[in-house]
Design a protein around this motif. Structure first.
Motif, PDB file in Angstrom:
ATOM      1  N   ILE A  80     -11.572  11.859   1.222  1.00  0.00           N
ATOM      2  CA  ILE A  80     -12.252  11.356   2.277  1.00  0.00           C
ATOM      3  C   ILE A  80     -11.431  11.323   3.420  1.00  0.00           C
ATOM      4  O   ILE A  80     -10.401  10.793   3.705  1.00  0.00           O
ATOM      5  CB  ILE A  80     -12.508   9.783   1.778  1.00  0.00           C
ATOM      6  CG1 ILE A  80     -13.447   9.745   0.618  1.00  0.00           C
ATOM      7  CG2 ILE A  80     -13.379   9.158   2.948  1.00  0.00           C
ATOM      8  CD1 ILE A  80     -13.291   8.189   0.159  1.00  0.00           C
ATOM      9  N   ILE A  81     -12.141  11.905   4.449  1.00  0.00           N
ATOM     10  CA  ILE A  81     -11.739  11.763   5.937  1.00  0.00           C
ATOM     11  C   ILE A  81     -12.551  10.951   6.742  1.00  0.00           C
ATOM     12  O   ILE A  81     -13.602  11.118   7.455  1.00  0.00           O
ATOM     13  CB  ILE A  81     -11.763  13.097   6.602  1.00  0.00           C
ATOM     14  CG1 ILE A  81     -10.930  14.161   5.848  1.00  0.00           C
ATOM     15  CG2 ILE A  81     -11.292  13.266   7.849  1.00  0.00           C
ATOM     16  CD1 ILE A  81     -11.142  15.504   5.977  1.00  0.00           C
ATOM     17  N   PRO A  82     -11.963   9.670   6.942  1.00  0.00           N
ATOM     18  CA  PRO A  82     -12.705   8.698   7.762  1.00  0.00           C
ATOM     19  C   PRO A  82     -12.544   8.693   9.368  1.00  0.00           C
ATOM     20  O   PRO A  82     -11.771   9.439   9.955  1.00  0.00           O
ATOM     21  CB  PRO A  82     -12.107   7.394   7.290  1.00  0.00           C
ATOM     22  CG  PRO A  82     -10.719   7.590   7.049  1.00  0.00           C
ATOM     23  CD  PRO A  82     -10.570   9.321   6.530  1.00  0.00           C
ATOM     24  N   VAL A  83     -13.650   8.110   9.921  1.00  0.00           N
ATOM     25  CA  VAL A  83     -13.416   7.995  11.461  1.00  0.00           C
ATOM     26  C   VAL A  83     -12.910   6.764  11.812  1.00  0.00           C
ATOM     27  O   VAL A  83     -13.533   5.522  11.262  1.00  0.00           O
ATOM     28  CB  VAL A  83     -14.984   8.096  11.923  1.00  0.00           C
ATOM     29  CG1 VAL A  83     -15.116   8.093  13.378  1.00  0.00           C
ATOM     30  CG2 VAL A  83     -15.497   9.496  11.608  1.00  0.00           C
ATOM     31  N   ILE A  84     -12.063   6.663  12.604  1.00  0.00           N
ATOM     32  CA  ILE A  84     -11.522   5.355  13.058  1.00  0.00           C
ATOM     33  C   ILE A  84     -11.980   4.734  14.228  1.00  0.00           C
ATOM     34  O   ILE A  84     -11.910   5.530  15.542  1.00  0.00           O
ATOM     35  CB  ILE A  84     -10.005   5.455  12.957  1.00  0.00           C
ATOM     36  CG1 ILE A  84      -9.384   6.192  11.781  1.00  0.00           C
ATOM     37  CG2 ILE A  84      -9.150   4.239  13.294  1.00  0.00           C
ATOM     38  CD1 ILE A  84      -9.493   5.264  10.484  1.00  0.00           C
TER      39      ILE A  84
ATOM     40  N   LYS B 114      -3.892   7.715   4.341  1.00  0.00           N
ATOM     41  CA  LYS B 114      -3.208   8.473   3.092  1.00  0.00           C
ATOM     42  C   LYS B 114      -3.931   8.230   1.916  1.00  0.00           C
ATOM     43  O   LYS B 114      -3.881   9.011   1.020  1.00  0.00           O
ATOM     44  CB  LYS B 114      -1.728   7.843   3.355  1.00  0.00           C
ATOM     45  CG  LYS B 114      -0.813   8.283   4.349  1.00  0.00           C
ATOM     46  CD  LYS B 114       0.276   7.919   4.176  1.00  0.00           C
ATOM     47  CE  LYS B 114       1.247   8.649   5.255  1.00  0.00           C
ATOM     48  NZ  LYS B 114       1.658   9.934   4.944  1.00  0.00           N
ATOM     49  N   LEU B 115      -4.545   6.890   1.795  1.00  0.00           N
ATOM     50  CA  LEU B 115      -5.117   6.372   0.510  1.00  0.00           C
ATOM     51  C   LEU B 115      -6.188   7.001   0.299  1.00  0.00           C
ATOM     52  O   LEU B 115      -6.421   7.527  -0.735  1.00  0.00           O
ATOM     53  CB  LEU B 115      -5.162   4.803   0.735  1.00  0.00           C
ATOM     54  CG  LEU B 115      -5.981   4.370  -0.559  1.00  0.00           C
ATOM     55  CD1 LEU B 115      -5.128   4.569  -1.788  1.00  0.00           C
ATOM     56  CD2 LEU B 115      -6.345   2.715  -0.477  1.00  0.00           C
ATOM     57  N   LEU B 116      -7.250   7.232   1.381  1.00  0.00           N
ATOM     58  CA  LEU B 116      -8.498   7.972   1.255  1.00  0.00           C
ATOM     59  C   LEU B 116      -8.254   9.404   1.142  1.00  0.00           C
ATOM     60  O   LEU B 116      -9.219  10.114   0.520  1.00  0.00           O
ATOM     61  CB  LEU B 116      -9.327   7.441   2.356  1.00  0.00           C
ATOM     62  CG  LEU B 116      -9.735   6.262   2.549  1.00  0.00           C
ATOM     63  CD1 LEU B 116     -10.396   5.830   4.117  1.00  0.00           C
ATOM     64  CD2 LEU B 116     -10.720   5.559   1.369  1.00  0.00           C
ATOM     65  N   SER B 117      -7.106  10.054   1.493  1.00  0.00           N
ATOM     66  CA  SER B 117      -6.920  11.509   1.442  1.00  0.00           C
ATOM     67  C   SER B 117      -6.705  11.816  -0.007  1.00  0.00           C
ATOM     68  O   SER B 117      -7.112  13.031  -0.338  1.00  0.00           O
ATOM     69  CB  SER B 117      -5.613  11.761   2.037  1.00  0.00           C
ATOM     70  OG  SER B 117      -4.433  11.365   1.780  1.00  0.00           O
TER      71      SER B 117
ATOM     72  N   LEU C 193       1.171   4.159  -2.524  1.00  0.00           N
ATOM     73  CA  LEU C 193       1.066   5.720  -2.360  1.00  0.00           C
ATOM     74  C   LEU C 193       2.235   6.429  -2.845  1.00  0.00           C
ATOM     75  O   LEU C 193       2.091   7.570  -3.540  1.00  0.00           O
ATOM     76  CB  LEU C 193       0.710   5.940  -0.966  1.00  0.00           C
ATOM     77  CG  LEU C 193      -0.569   5.287  -0.655  1.00  0.00           C
ATOM     78  CD1 LEU C 193      -0.555   5.430   1.023  1.00  0.00           C
ATOM     79  CD2 LEU C 193      -1.754   6.353  -1.008  1.00  0.00           C
ATOM     80  N   LEU C 194       3.391   5.910  -2.465  1.00  0.00           N
ATOM     81  CA  LEU C 194       4.455   6.619  -2.970  1.00  0.00           C
ATOM     82  C   LEU C 194       4.825   6.787  -4.370  1.00  0.00           C
ATOM     83  O   LEU C 194       5.386   7.735  -4.912  1.00  0.00           O
ATOM     84  CB  LEU C 194       5.802   6.057  -2.521  1.00  0.00           C
ATOM     85  CG  LEU C 194       5.914   6.033  -0.881  1.00  0.00           C
ATOM     86  CD1 LEU C 194       6.952   5.202  -0.334  1.00  0.00           C
ATOM     87  CD2 LEU C 194       6.212   7.719  -0.185  1.00  0.00           C
ATOM     88  N   MET C 195       4.462   5.619  -5.142  1.00  0.00           N
ATOM     89  CA  MET C 195       4.680   5.678  -6.664  1.00  0.00           C
ATOM     90  C   MET C 195       3.473   6.541  -7.330  1.00  0.00           C
ATOM     91  O   MET C 195       3.785   7.274  -8.318  1.00  0.00           O
ATOM     92  CB  MET C 195       4.438   4.227  -7.347  1.00  0.00           C
ATOM     93  CG  MET C 195       5.502   3.415  -6.832  1.00  0.00           C
ATOM     94  SD  MET C 195       5.453   1.920  -7.739  1.00  0.00           S
ATOM     95  CE  MET C 195       5.735   2.110  -9.509  1.00  0.00           C
ATOM     96  N   MET C 196       2.281   6.737  -6.644  1.00  0.00           N
ATOM     97  CA  MET C 196       1.347   7.773  -7.151  1.00  0.00           C
ATOM     98  C   MET C 196       1.660   9.296  -6.790  1.00  0.00           C
ATOM     99  O   MET C 196       1.084  10.146  -7.311  1.00  0.00           O
ATOM    100  CB  MET C 196       0.043   7.631  -6.382  1.00  0.00           C
ATOM    101  CG  MET C 196      -0.573   6.194  -6.727  1.00  0.00           C
ATOM    102  SD  MET C 196      -1.905   5.631  -5.795  1.00  0.00           S
ATOM    103  CE  MET C 196      -3.190   6.813  -5.971  1.00  0.00           C
ATOM    104  N   GLY C 197       2.868   9.436  -6.137  1.00  0.00           N
ATOM    105  CA  GLY C 197       3.318  10.743  -5.554  1.00  0.00           C
ATOM    106  C   GLY C 197       4.568  11.306  -6.283  1.00  0.00           C
ATOM    107  O   GLY C 197       5.079  12.284  -6.102  1.00  0.00           O
ATOM    108  N   SER C 198       4.498  10.977  -7.544  1.00  0.00           N
ATOM    109  CA  SER C 198       5.419  11.462  -8.634  1.00  0.00           C
ATOM    110  C   SER C 198       6.877  11.303  -8.216  1.00  0.00           C
ATOM    111  O   SER C 198       7.388  12.553  -7.922  1.00  0.00           O
ATOM    112  CB  SER C 198       5.197  12.919  -9.316  1.00  0.00           C
ATOM    113  OG  SER C 198       3.745  12.783  -9.779  1.00  0.00           O
TER     114      SER C 198
ATOM    115  N   GLY D 103       0.671  -1.155  -0.061  1.00  0.00           N
ATOM    116  CA  GLY D 103      -0.113   0.279   0.045  1.00  0.00           C
ATOM    117  C   GLY D 103       0.686   1.323  -0.144  1.00  0.00           C
ATOM    118  O   GLY D 103       0.520   2.149  -0.769  1.00  0.00           O
ATOM    119  N   MET D 104       1.928   1.280   0.939  1.00  0.00           N
ATOM    120  CA  MET D 104       2.697   2.350   0.924  1.00  0.00           C
ATOM    121  C   MET D 104       3.649   2.601  -0.372  1.00  0.00           C
ATOM    122  O   MET D 104       3.747   3.770  -0.950  1.00  0.00           O
ATOM    123  CB  MET D 104       3.906   2.368   2.141  1.00  0.00           C
ATOM    124  CG  MET D 104       3.251   2.437   3.370  1.00  0.00           C
ATOM    125  SD  MET D 104       2.410   4.208   3.319  1.00  0.00           S
ATOM    126  CE  MET D 104       1.701   4.363   5.493  1.00  0.00           C
TER     127      MET D 104
END
Length: 600
Positions: free
Chosen positions: A502-506, A495-498, A249-254, A245-246
């Motif tokens: 989307i701001i989830p409740v945990i 991080k993924l939902l951001s 996310l990092l690869m999606m951040g150019s 997952g990380m």
């Protein structure tokens, strides 16, 4: 039947074997020793009546002696006790009738004893049916003679013999000995047979208890293995979820080029580890016998294109030529079957072909062998120019956790489960996998599968896959509750939902998730299954019991890293709408979220 013996054998031991039952052994002994008694008795009678000049009785006794001697030799040479018993009873019946109607032309105590001996012997030796037949053959003629004699109408020109008291005594003595011997012998065999049955029963009871213990132990072992795999799956997949997952996310951040290369290596290694875990779990699911094949519609050519799409890149990385040949007769057809299992089989075969080929080509070919309008016979073939397989090792490569040799394992790695999974999946569908291979030249794996085809081709408009912008626009106002106890996964989800705003409740456990639902409103819940205090299953059941219909019907997606074969059923039984296996693909998760939210 015991083994063949010499013609000159006169002993009982070669004609009796331990494989025979006590009853059969008793029958053979009765014939063996009984022939001796009958021979001696008939010899004594022969001498008695011969010296008295009773020719008819002498002839009868002499014939009986000769017959007994012949049957004794037959028994010690070819011990077919059943056939010999029939012959002896026929002779005894003829002797009895000849004495009554010819020799004596009367009935006395000796005649009655002979009838009794025949009846007892026939029942003991040949059973109820034959015993009844021989009993009637001996009693009916005697009773008929009594009726004829009673009317004084029996006349025979042959003068009957007269026997003296000494002959009667000898006959009675011999008959009593034979009767006592038969009764004593079979009573003893009955006791032995009863004892044998009791010992067999006790042994059977003991074996049943041992079998029950073995079955219980095997069931406990199977459950323990399944639970262990489930636990290990959860423990391994949870950190893998974070790693993959990380990386996504990092690869999606150019990232910079050198960072992207490092991330690709990291993601590749994590995916390889995940593939190994999945192989073990898939094999366990197949071995448990709980694997169920689906029967859904799919496009075979599109499926093959998708399977081979990712493999082409792996082949090119190794400098291999990759060819995919699809039969044009398979175009524009809607097939029915289990695309997931077809994917598993082809993916493993192609992965193996690429792994064991250092230079040359890999071909995947799908051919229409026979088109019967509503059913099509399709041949799948995967061919490579790799290292090849020795003929003596063709059978062992399909065994689990086995590769052709230790050197192969060291050089190429892997669990050795790929072909085992392929073989078992095909075996479960009663399909045969053909293998042709030559060392240093390559291998070809092929199988044929009959697939039902829809006779109606509906026009289904192609729906473009939603883009990330579409996700952001449609999910920005989504109220999401996430029940997850692992802080790394929580950080990953945030991080993924951001990225979709989307701001989830945990909620850190299932109990807190239920509390949040009681006092708040949410559009969807992502529910981890293994949590402290209250697990995801119980939490989902509690939510489904809520009085507010909107809250009770809120969509729930299970997040699971479990390997239990029936996890899907457990998720649905708890009232959840769908599930995503960790580590999940972001696109897969967001598509399921969108589809469930759109239904509410």
């Amino acid at each position: 039947m015991p083994k063949k013996v010499s013609f000159f054998n006169f002993s009982i031991y070669p004609i009796i074997s331990r494989e025979q039952s006590y009853l059969d052994q008793a029958r053979i002994r009765l014939l063996y020793y009984g022939f001796f008694l009958v021979f001696v008795a008939s010899g004594a009678l022969f001498l008695s009546v011969y010296f008295q000049g009773q020719r008819l009785l002498a002839y009868t006794a002499g014939c009986l002696m000769f017959s007994v001697a012949i049957l004794f030799k037959a028994l010690t040479y070819r011990p077919n006790w059943s056939a010999i018993s029939h012959i002896l009873l026929v002779i005894g019946t003829l002797v009895n009738i000849s004495i009554v109607y010819v020799s004596l032309q009367s009935i006395n105590i000796v005649t009655v004893q002979v009838i009794i001996i025949v009846i007892v012997f026939s029942y003991y030796m040949l059973g109820q049916n034959w015993g009844l037949i021989y009993s009637l053959l001996n009693t009916v003629p005697v009773l008929l003679f009594l009726l004829i004699e009673y009317n004084n109408s029996y006349v025979l020109r042959i003068k009957p013999d007269k026997i003296d008291q000494a002959t009667i005594i000898i006959s009675l003595f011999a008959n009593f000995i034979v009767l006592i011997f038969i009764q004593s012998h079979f009573y003893n065999s009955f006791l032995k047979n009863t004892r044998q049955l009791k010992e067999s029963r006790d042994e059977q009871v003991k074996l049943n208890l041992e079998l029950e213990k073995a079955i219980e132990k095997a069931e406990k072992s199977t459950r323990a293995k399944s639970e262990f795999l489930s636990t290990m799956s959860h423990e391994i997949r949870t950190p893998l979820n974070a790693v993959i997952g990380m990386s996504n996310l990092l690869m999606m951040g150019s990232p910079r080029p050198e960072q992207k290369e490092n991330l690709e290596i990291l993601k590749f290694s994590a995916n390889n580890l995940l593939a190994i875990v999945n192989d073990v779990l898939d094999f366990n699911k197949i071995e448990s016998g709980k694997l169920v094949f689906e029967n859904i519609s799919f496009d075979l050519l599109e499926l093959m294109t998708n399977i081979c799409g990712g493999q082409i890149l792996k082949a090119r990385e190794k400098g291999l030529q990759f060819g995919l040949e699809l039969d044009h007769q398979l175009k524009n057809k809607v097939f029915f079957g289990d695309p997931t299992r077809i994917t598993q089989v082809i993916f493993n075969l192609v992965s193996n072909a690429i792994k064991f080929t250092s230079e040359g080509n890999v071909w995947v070919k799908v051919t229409c062998m026979e088109d019967r309008h509503n059913k099509v016979m399709v041949k799948f073939s995967v061919k490579d120019t790799g290292i090849g397989i020795h003929q003596t090792n063709l059978s062992s490569i399909f065994e689990p956790f086995t590769q052709e040799s230790l050197a192969t394992t060291r050089q190429y790695g892997g669990t050795g489960l790929g072909l085992a999974i392929v073989k078992r999946l095909l075996d479960m569908q009663e399909l045969h996998l053909d293998v042709a291979s030559k060392i240093g030249e390559g291998s070809e794996f092929s199988f044929q599968m009959e697939l039902p085809v829809s006779t109606v081709l509906p026009l289904v408009p192609k729906i473009d896959k939603p883009t990330e912008e579409t996700h952001e626009g449609s999910l920005v106002t989504l109220r999401m509750l996430i029940a997850e106890d692992n802080m790394v996964n929580v950080m990953l989800m945030k991080k993924l939902l951001s990225r979709w705003e989307i701001i989830p409740v945990i909620a850190e456990n299932g109990e807190r998730a239920v509390e949040f639902m009681q006092y708040g409103n949410f559009d969807i819940i992502l529910m981890d299954l293994q949590m402290p205090v209250m697990n995801g299953f119980d939490a989902a059941r509690e939510i489904r019991k809520m009085a507010d219909p909107k809250k009770a019907t809120v969509p729930i997606i299970a997040l699971t890293a479990s390997a239990m074969v029936d996890i899907k059923d457990q998720v649905y039984d708890a009232g959840m709408n769908d599930y995503v296996s960790k580590p999940f693909k972001p696109d897969e998760l967001i598509e399921k979220i969108q589809s469930l939210v759109a239904l509410t």
